[in-house]
Structures are given as C-alpha cells and as structure tokens.
Write a protein that holds these residues in place. Sequence first.
Motif, PDB file in Angstrom:
ATOM      1  N   GLN A  88      -8.972   1.502   6.469  1.00  0.00           N
ATOM      2  CA  GLN A  88      -7.836   0.813   6.997  1.00  0.00           C
ATOM      3  C   GLN A  88      -7.007   0.283   6.006  1.00  0.00           C
ATOM      4  O   GLN A  88      -5.608   0.174   6.032  1.00  0.00           O
ATOM      5  CB  GLN A  88      -8.288  -0.420   7.829  1.00  0.00           C
ATOM      6  N   LYS A  89      -7.664   0.005   5.079  1.00  0.00           N
ATOM      7  CA  LYS A  89      -6.648  -0.608   3.837  1.00  0.00           C
ATOM      8  C   LYS A  89      -5.635   0.520   3.108  1.00  0.00           C
ATOM      9  O   LYS A  89      -4.625  -0.011   2.808  1.00  0.00           O
ATOM     10  CB  LYS A  89      -7.511  -1.076   2.541  1.00  0.00           C
ATOM     11  N   GLY A  90      -6.225   1.686   3.317  1.00  0.00           N
ATOM     12  CA  GLY A  90      -4.998   2.594   2.679  1.00  0.00           C
ATOM     13  C   GLY A  90      -3.980   3.001   3.737  1.00  0.00           C
ATOM     14  O   GLY A  90      -2.995   3.003   3.375  1.00  0.00           O
ATOM     15  N   VAL A  91      -4.439   2.815   5.005  1.00  0.00           N
ATOM     16  CA  VAL A  91      -3.517   3.056   6.246  1.00  0.00           C
ATOM     17  C   VAL A  91      -2.384   2.061   6.249  1.00  0.00           C
ATOM     18  O   VAL A  91      -1.356   2.132   6.027  1.00  0.00           O
ATOM     19  CB  VAL A  91      -4.355   3.019   7.485  1.00  0.00           C
ATOM     20  N   ASP A  92      -2.905   0.658   5.853  1.00  0.00           N
ATOM     21  CA  ASP A  92      -1.998  -0.661   5.766  1.00  0.00           C
ATOM     22  C   ASP A  92      -1.104  -0.323   4.569  1.00  0.00           C
ATOM     23  O   ASP A  92       0.107  -0.650   4.793  1.00  0.00           O
ATOM     24  CB  ASP A  92      -2.857  -1.712   5.737  1.00  0.00           C
ATOM     25  N   HIS A  93      -1.573  -0.192   3.626  1.00  0.00           N
ATOM     26  CA  HIS A  93      -1.004   0.139   2.352  1.00  0.00           C
ATOM     27  C   HIS A  93       0.604   1.074   2.471  1.00  0.00           C
ATOM     28  O   HIS A  93       1.549   0.754   2.013  1.00  0.00           O
ATOM     29  CB  HIS A  93      -1.760   0.766   1.148  1.00  0.00           C
ATOM     30  N   TYR A  94       0.136   2.332   3.164  1.00  0.00           N
ATOM     31  CA  TYR A  94       1.435   3.370   3.465  1.00  0.00           C
ATOM     32  C   TYR A  94       2.371   2.507   4.266  1.00  0.00           C
ATOM     33  O   TYR A  94       3.521   2.896   4.261  1.00  0.00           O
ATOM     34  CB  TYR A  94       0.777   4.543   3.429  1.00  0.00           C
ATOM     35  N   HIS A  95       1.676   2.045   5.440  1.00  0.00           N
ATOM     36  CA  HIS A  95       2.656   1.538   6.353  1.00  0.00           C
ATOM     37  C   HIS A  95       3.678   0.469   5.792  1.00  0.00           C
ATOM     38  O   HIS A  95       4.795   0.260   5.639  1.00  0.00           O
ATOM     39  CB  HIS A  95       1.875   0.707   7.446  1.00  0.00           C
ATOM     40  N   ASP A  96       2.982  -0.390   5.002  1.00  0.00           N
ATOM     41  CA  ASP A  96       4.021  -1.478   3.833  1.00  0.00           C
ATOM     42  C   ASP A  96       4.708  -0.583   3.219  1.00  0.00           C
ATOM     43  O   ASP A  96       6.011  -0.931   3.002  1.00  0.00           O
ATOM     44  CB  ASP A  96       2.989  -2.135   3.040  1.00  0.00           C
ATOM     45  N   LEU A  97       4.622   0.298   2.393  1.00  0.00           N
ATOM     46  CA  LEU A  97       5.284   0.918   1.602  1.00  0.00           C
ATOM     47  C   LEU A  97       6.425   1.876   2.479  1.00  0.00           C
ATOM     48  O   LEU A  97       7.506   1.713   1.947  1.00  0.00           O
ATOM     49  CB  LEU A  97       4.493   2.508   0.856  1.00  0.00           C
ATOM     50  N   PHE A  98       6.175   2.473   3.294  1.00  0.00           N
ATOM     51  CA  PHE A  98       7.429   2.972   3.981  1.00  0.00           C
ATOM     52  C   PHE A  98       8.317   2.016   4.714  1.00  0.00           C
ATOM     53  O   PHE A  98       9.433   2.196   4.798  1.00  0.00           O
ATOM     54  CB  PHE A  98       6.607   3.903   5.380  1.00  0.00           C
ATOM     55  N   LYS A  99       7.660   0.706   5.013  1.00  0.00           N
ATOM     56  CA  LYS A  99       8.572  -0.102   5.562  1.00  0.00           C
ATOM     57  C   LYS A  99       9.687  -0.700   4.840  1.00  0.00           C
ATOM     58  O   LYS A  99      10.635  -0.945   4.863  1.00  0.00           O
ATOM     59  CB  LYS A  99       7.727  -1.197   6.076  1.00  0.00           C
ATOM     60  N   TYR A 100       8.886  -0.842   3.467  1.00  0.00           N
ATOM     61  CA  TYR A 100      10.125  -1.354   2.245  1.00  0.00           C
ATOM     62  C   TYR A 100      11.218  -0.190   2.126  1.00  0.00           C
ATOM     63  O   TYR A 100      12.099  -0.828   1.869  1.00  0.00           O
ATOM     64  CB  TYR A 100       9.149  -1.594   0.947  1.00  0.00           C
ATOM     65  N   CYS A 101      10.719   1.046   2.013  1.00  0.00           N
ATOM     66  CA  CYS A 101      11.793   2.217   1.801  1.00  0.00           C
ATOM     67  C   CYS A 101      12.929   1.914   3.004  1.00  0.00           C
ATOM     68  O   CYS A 101      13.809   1.636   2.741  1.00  0.00           O
ATOM     69  CB  CYS A 101      11.145   3.415   1.920  1.00  0.00           C
ATOM     70  N   LEU A 102      12.054   2.046   4.302  1.00  0.00           N
ATOM     71  CA  LEU A 102      13.203   1.818   5.502  1.00  0.00           C
ATOM     72  C   LEU A 102      14.112   0.748   5.501  1.00  0.00           C
ATOM     73  O   LEU A 102      15.267   0.687   5.668  1.00  0.00           O
ATOM     74  CB  LEU A 102      12.364   2.306   6.753  1.00  0.00           C
ATOM     75  N   ASP A 103      13.381  -0.287   5.344  1.00  0.00           N
ATOM     76  CA  ASP A 103      14.173  -1.665   5.306  1.00  0.00           C
ATOM     77  C   ASP A 103      15.196  -1.576   4.181  1.00  0.00           C
ATOM     78  O   ASP A 103      16.197  -2.296   4.296  1.00  0.00           O
ATOM     79  CB  ASP A 103      13.273  -2.914   5.049  1.00  0.00           C
ATOM     80  N   ASN A 104      15.153  -0.965   3.048  1.00  0.00           N
ATOM     81  CA  ASN A 104      16.165  -0.818   2.086  1.00  0.00           C
ATOM     82  C   ASN A 104      16.886   0.560   1.992  1.00  0.00           C
ATOM     83  O   ASN A 104      17.845   0.801   1.174  1.00  0.00           O
ATOM     84  CB  ASN A 104      15.273  -0.976   0.651  1.00  0.00           C
ATOM     85  N   GLY A 105      16.911   1.347   3.082  1.00  0.00           N
ATOM     86  CA  GLY A 105      17.901   2.489   3.187  1.00  0.00           C
ATOM     87  C   GLY A 105      17.380   3.480   2.333  1.00  0.00           C
ATOM     88  O   GLY A 105      18.386   4.182   1.995  1.00  0.00           O
ATOM     89  N   VAL A 106      16.136   3.477   1.950  1.00  0.00           N
ATOM     90  CA  VAL A 106      16.006   4.641   1.037  1.00  0.00           C
ATOM     91  C   VAL A 106      15.016   5.410   1.930  1.00  0.00           C
ATOM     92  O   VAL A 106      13.585   5.088   2.005  1.00  0.00           O
ATOM     93  CB  VAL A 106      15.065   4.271  -0.317  1.00  0.00           C
ATOM     94  N   GLU A 107      15.334   6.703   2.276  1.00  0.00           N
ATOM     95  CA  GLU A 107      14.591   7.527   3.303  1.00  0.00           C
ATOM     96  C   GLU A 107      13.330   8.126   2.648  1.00  0.00           C
ATOM     97  O   GLU A 107      13.560   8.903   1.662  1.00  0.00           O
ATOM     98  CB  GLU A 107      15.414   8.454   3.759  1.00  0.00           C
ATOM     99  N   PRO A 108      12.278   7.750   2.937  1.00  0.00           N
ATOM    100  CA  PRO A 108      10.699   8.541   2.512  1.00  0.00           C
ATOM    101  C   PRO A 108      10.624   9.978   2.849  1.00  0.00           C
ATOM    102  O   PRO A 108      10.574   9.985   4.195  1.00  0.00           O
ATOM    103  CB  PRO A 108       9.647   7.501   2.870  1.00  0.00           C
ATOM    104  N   TYR A 109      10.440  10.665   2.097  1.00  0.00           N
ATOM    105  CA  TYR A 109      10.096  12.104   2.346  1.00  0.00           C
ATOM    106  C   TYR A 109       8.692  12.284   1.868  1.00  0.00           C
ATOM    107  O   TYR A 109       8.386  12.202   0.661  1.00  0.00           O
ATOM    108  CB  TYR A 109      11.019  13.235   1.433  1.00  0.00           C
ATOM    109  N   VAL A 110       7.729  12.393   2.832  1.00  0.00           N
ATOM    110  CA  VAL A 110       6.322  12.228   2.826  1.00  0.00           C
ATOM    111  C   VAL A 110       5.661  13.722   2.552  1.00  0.00           C
ATOM    112  O   VAL A 110       5.653  14.232   3.613  1.00  0.00           O
ATOM    113  CB  VAL A 110       5.846  11.216   3.600  1.00  0.00           C
ATOM    114  N   THR A 111       4.684  13.837   1.504  1.00  0.00           N
ATOM    115  CA  THR A 111       4.063  15.061   1.186  1.00  0.00           C
ATOM    116  C   THR A 111       2.471  14.616   1.573  1.00  0.00           C
ATOM    117  O   THR A 111       2.199  13.486   1.111  1.00  0.00           O
ATOM    118  CB  THR A 111       4.361  15.516  -0.158  1.00  0.00           C
TER     119      THR A 111
END
Length: 466
Positions: A88-111
């Motif tokens: 779950q810690k890994g899952v939470d980490h990526y939610h946080d990271l993607f949120k920070y990208c999206l909140d700042n208008g930087v679109e994540p392209y995820v592989t």
Amino acid sequence: MKFKDDFIFGGATAAYQCEGATKEDGKGLVCWDVFYEENDLYDPDPASGFYHEYKQDIDNCVKFGINGIRISIAWTRIFPQGFSEVNQKGVDHYHDLFKYCLDNGVEPYVTLHHFDTPYELNIDGDFTNEKVREDFLAYAKFCLDEFTEVKKWASFNEIWPWSVNQFITGTFPPGKKYRFDLAVENIHGMLTCHAKALNYFKDNNKEGEFGVIHSLETYYPIDEKAENIEAAKRYDAIANGLCIESVLAGRYSQETLDRVNYILEVNGFDKFVAEEADLAEMRKASPRLDFLGINSYQAHWMKEYEGENLHIHNGTGDKGSFKSQLKGMGEEVKRDDIPKTDWDWSIYPQGLYDMIMRVSAYDNCKKIYITENGLGLKEKLNSEKTVNDDARIDYVRDHLKAVLKANENGANVAGYFLWSLMDMFSWSNGYNKRYGFFFVDFDTLERYPKKSAYWWKELTEIKELN
Ligand code: BGP
C-alpha cells in the motif's frame, strides 16, 4: 517552423534511474539490485533522489515550461515480489506523485515497465516465461484500475533494447550473451503482453490513451553492395521490424520473419514460431493503439558479418572503444563524416526523420510522441553554478527540426520528451553520463538549471524554431 499550440514539451524519467530509495517503504528486489552488486558496478542509491525530491523536479517543470513528464511505476513498489501481495505504501506514493503533477499542470505519461523486472521473475526468464507474462498482466491491470487519474499510459519502454541487452550483449541482467533465441522469445512475449494490456484497457472502457514506447533507430547499409543492404535489413528486422509490425499492423510480415529466422539459424537456434492465440491478441490490439512512442538517439550503418559474435560495450565514454559484430545481423561500422558522442553514438537527425515517416505510413499510427531523445555528456558545474551545454542545445534543436519537418510532410508528432528531465544514472554507463536539463549534485541532491533549460523555456514560449 512552428509547433502546434498543444505540443507537449516534455522531460523523461525512469523509476529505477531516478528514484533511489531502493530499500524503503516495502520495495521489493529488482534484477538490477543484484546485478550491480554481483558485478561491483554502481550504487542505484541515491540516484537523483526522485522518490523523496519529486516536488523539486515538478516545480522545475513548471518554471521552465515543461508541460509533460514521463514517469515509470516501479513494479516492485506495487508488488514487492512481482505478484500476489500489494504494498500500500507504494500505491500511496504514486497517487501522491501523480496528484502533484496534475495539480501543477504537468501531465504524467506513465510507463508500466521501464527495464525493472522484479529479481525473481528476471531470473525465471523474464518475458520468455509464460508465468512472468501473467504476473506482468496482473500488475498492469492493477495499475490501470487503481491509478484512474492517469490518462496517458504506455505498456513498455524499449522492448528491443531490454531484450537484446539481457540476452545478446549481456550488458543488462541476467547478462546472457548471444542467446538470439531468448531475445526473440522475449520480444514476442512483451509484444503479446502489450497487446493484452491494451485490449484490457479498451475492453473496460478506460478513459485516456494507451500506447507503447519503442526504441526505433534507423539502420542504413554502409554502401550499396547487395550483402550490406541485406545486413541492414536483417538488423532492422530484429531490432525494429518485429516491434513496428506487431503494434502497427497486428502481425509479423513474412519478410521480417524470414530475416529473423536467418539470424536464428546461422547462430544454431530453431526457427521462431508465434502462437496463434498471441497473434490474435495483436490483431485485435493494433487498430486500438492510441499512440506510438519513439525513443531515438542515433543512427547506425551496417556491413555484412558472418564471423564469430563479438560485442564490446563502451560504458566509460572512451571514444572509439565500441565494437559490435553479430553473426547474421551484421557489423556496425562508424562513419568518419558523422559526428559521434564519447560513447560512440552517431548523431544523425535525418535518421529520426526517416523513422517518423516510415511508421507514419501505417494507418494504425494515429499519433506519435518522441518519448526519448537527448545527448549524454560528461559535465561539471561551473563557477556560476550552471553548465553551458551548447552541444545539447544544438543536438535537441536539430532533432526538433527533423520532427517539425516530418509534421510538415504529414506525420502527427504531438510531443517531444528530452531524455532526461534531470540528470540520473545510466544503466550501463553509471553516473558520469548526464543528459538532464537540470544538473543534479548526486551528493547533496541539489538541482541546478543548465543553459539548455533556459533555452527550452524560451522555446516553449515562442513555440518556433529558426
Ligand atoms: C534508453 C532508456 C533510458 C536511458 C537512455 C539513455 O534506452 O530507455 O532509460 O537510459 O536510453 O541511454 P544510456 O543510459 O545508455 O546512455
């Protein structure tokens, strides 16, 4: 030459090369953890410290006009063993990271997979093994269901390099050499998984786009001799043909299969035969592909070669030390009139142009992103705490011109991601091959914008190249 208003001016990263924190928050073992230790190579920690420092990098994106970021999810942060139990810690980490990208208008392209197969699964044969393919699909489905905030997905990064370096050149774990049979099986296994993951995405009406990222570099004959023309075609068949045809045509052409089988036979291996069920998945997936990612750094010139296999990797930036002579695939010859990096990579933007035009001829090629392109250099901070990386600016400008020229001639390249957003370590070349817009001090993890970052910011404002 103008860029479209919605062009993505991106930067690329890969989890293992930038995150560090390899033993934190329940992350499981990756094949590289063991390979680096056993071969006394580099320490994957701290890398660029992205796991903890990602806000700095996203903030830099905003400051310098970078509106897209390639990120990969580390499989073993989600499934530490590669399968069954979720961390779950890994899952939470990526939610946080993607949120920070999206909140700042930087679109994540995820592989989903960027060279970081879980250790046990790599030892078990990587994608040559049916169980590993199933484990990957379970991981892919989990991510597609979980991270619904992500709208741009890619299944794999560079199926050919991941396969050739594991099984032919031996520079990637598990470090096997000249096992052409395993390389081809691995390519096919990954292409099948890509098709299945894409079909899952579409069958379940997921929102967004799903693509794949291939390393697509052009192979030219060194001269007009028939045997050298054929060598270039053979190398191309195994390195590009299988990947292009599977995802854009939904099949392998007979010509490509004949050339791949020639390589297998002269090296003493059985012919490659694809399972009909795998081919059916590819046929179904191909028209559903939303985008093709092209990674390209250099072009290659080939000469026929039927002697014993020999591959010498230039991993130190010692110019002229590279050698590649592969039986049936050909010998790579360096042209004196083409500039080369310290790692012997031939700089030739026309190669990128030719490849964009080649894939654009397929109806299923709706949209292209240049998902990696860039120049590796040995760099130091100067007294003004920056790096005058004019060579990188020239390199990027010339390749962007090739992209715009292709668009003028009918291609649809929607974005360009510099490899790499900030400095990180290189898989088989370590920490002294830097590619970033931002210099990373690997001791303090401070970031310093290079001259190229300022140039890029201006470019993203004027959206025009002269
Ligand atoms: C691509 C990989 C990247 C990156 C890049 C530069 O093949 O997708 O992860 O490493 O190449 O290559 P290198 O690190 O060998 O210079």
